[in-house]
Design an enzyme around this catalytic site. Structure first.
Site, mmCIF file in Angstrom:
data_model
loop_
_atom_site.group_PDB
_atom_site.id
_atom_site.type_symbol
_atom_site.label_atom_id
_atom_site.label_comp_id
_atom_site.label_asym_id
_atom_site.label_seq_id
_atom_site.Cartn_x
_atom_site.Cartn_y
_atom_site.Cartn_z
ATOM 1 C CD GLU A 249 3.214 -3.981 15.039
ATOM 2 O OE1 GLU A 249 2.640 -3.911 16.147
ATOM 3 O OE2 GLU A 249 3.394 -2.992 14.312
ATOM 4 C CG HIS B 148 4.127 -2.634 5.915
ATOM 5 N ND1 HIS B 148 5.161 -1.876 6.397
ATOM 6 C CD2 HIS B 148 3.477 -3.101 7.010
ATOM 7 C CE1 HIS B 148 5.146 -1.890 7.732
ATOM 8 N NE2 HIS B 148 4.128 -2.644 8.127
ATOM 9 C CE1 TYR C 293 -17.061 -11.877 -7.868
ATOM 10 C CE2 TYR C 293 -17.407 -13.416 -6.064
ATOM 11 C CZ TYR C 293 -16.839 -13.109 -7.287
ATOM 12 O OH TYR C 293 -16.041 -14.025 -7.925
ATOM 13 C CG HIS D 288 1.002 -0.131 10.315
ATOM 14 N ND1 HIS D 288 1.253 -0.247 11.655
ATOM 15 C CD2 HIS D 288 1.767 -1.083 9.721
ATOM 16 C CE1 HIS D 288 2.161 -1.190 11.873
ATOM 17 N NE2 HIS D 288 2.483 -1.709 10.711
ATOM 18 C CE1 TYR E 72 -16.015 -18.620 -6.203
ATOM 19 C CE2 TYR E 72 -15.752 -16.628 -4.904
ATOM 20 C CZ TYR E 72 -15.787 -17.263 -6.124
ATOM 21 O OH TYR E 72 -15.590 -16.541 -7.247
HETATM 22 P P1 13P Z 1 9.002 -6.426 13.004
HETATM 23 O O1 13P Z 1 10.270 -6.596 12.173
HETATM 24 O O2 13P Z 1 9.309 -6.020 14.427
HETATM 25 O O3 13P Z 1 8.116 -7.653 12.920
HETATM 26 O O4 13P Z 1 8.190 -5.188 12.439
HETATM 27 C C1 13P Z 1 7.751 -5.088 11.124
HETATM 28 C C2 13P Z 1 6.454 -4.354 11.025
HETATM 29 O O5 13P Z 1 5.821 -4.446 9.997
HETATM 30 C C3 13P Z 1 5.951 -3.533 12.152
HETATM 31 O O6 13P Z 1 4.603 -3.233 11.962
#
Ligand code: 13P
Length: 216
Positions: free
Chosen positions: A64, A85, A104, A146, A201
């Site tokens: 990424e 993730h 909020y 994702h 905050y």
């Molecule tokens: P990488 O191990 O290449 O960083 O990929 C992990 C990932 O979350 C791809 O979206």
């Protein structure tokens, strides 16, 4: 960065080799290597990249690197990009749901919503373009089918925001189980955003003790 990666997994907002982290430096940016478990990662495994996409060292950069590069290039207010993730944020992202101002704290990401970026294949320029669009005037977004991206001026701030986004996502999923929750008005959210700015905050990790605002 390695420590932050380990904390990210230990906090429960990421698993396995998913996710990646970058930080701006004078030569461009450092990014975590692709597909290396955080508990085996060492500082020398981090990949130094230039904004032209070239890199140094024996490890390959995160798949990424394009969104890390593009966000750091286009957002001078950001020093760190953290992608993970986390389960509830990803649950909402699987339904392409934006997090509205049902609570909020949605304002911690800088606005009345935490948007969900349109889906594109991982590691592509299209995903980077979609993420940048969803991050306009925001410090966090979901990524369709994702995960999530959280930004910060420090590693601690980016990780704290990612945990906050996950908590909000979890609350929203639970609130939706009882029906569509009511949404705070834009006027109320403008008050919340003003109040958050005045009090710094939710930004404690960015501040030294000396800088922290004193209670009245
Ligand atoms: P990488 O191990 O290449 O960083 O990929 C992990 C990932 O979350 C791809 O979206």
């Amino acid at each position: 960065m390695v420590e932050t990666g380990r904390r990210m997994n230990a906090s429960g907002i990421n698993q396995g080799t998913s996710g990646n982290i970058s930080i701006r430096n004078p030569h461009g940016f450092l990014v975590t290597p692709t597909s290396l478990p955080y508990d085996r990662m060492q500082p020398e495994d981090l990949v130094q990249m230039s904004f032209d996409g070239t890199y140094e060292g024996s490890r390959r950069p995160s798949s990424e690197w394009r969104f890390h590069r593009d966000i750091l290039q286009r957002r001078p207010d950001v020093e760190v990009v953290l992608h993970c993730h986390s389960v509830y944020a990803t649950t909402l992202a699987c339904h392409h749901k934006t997090i509205p101002s049902f609570h909020y704290m949605t304002a911690v990401a800088g606005g009345t919503t935490i948007r969900c970026a349109r889906y594109a294949t991982f590691g592509t320029q299209a995903l980077s373009d979609n993420a940048l669009e969803a991050l306009e005037d925001r410090m966090a977004c979901l990524l369709g089918q994702h995960g999530q991206i959280s930004l910060g001026r420090s590693l601690a701030a980016a990780l704290a925001l990612a945990i906050e986004v996950e908590t909000l996502a979890r609350l929203y999923v639970q609130a939706l189980a009882l029906g569509e929750p009511p949404i705070l008005s834009d006027a109320e959210m403008a008050r919340v955003i003003r109040q958050m700015k005045n009090m710094s905050y939710g930004q404690a990790p960015d501040l030294d003790d000396a800088e922290r605002p004193k209670a009245d």
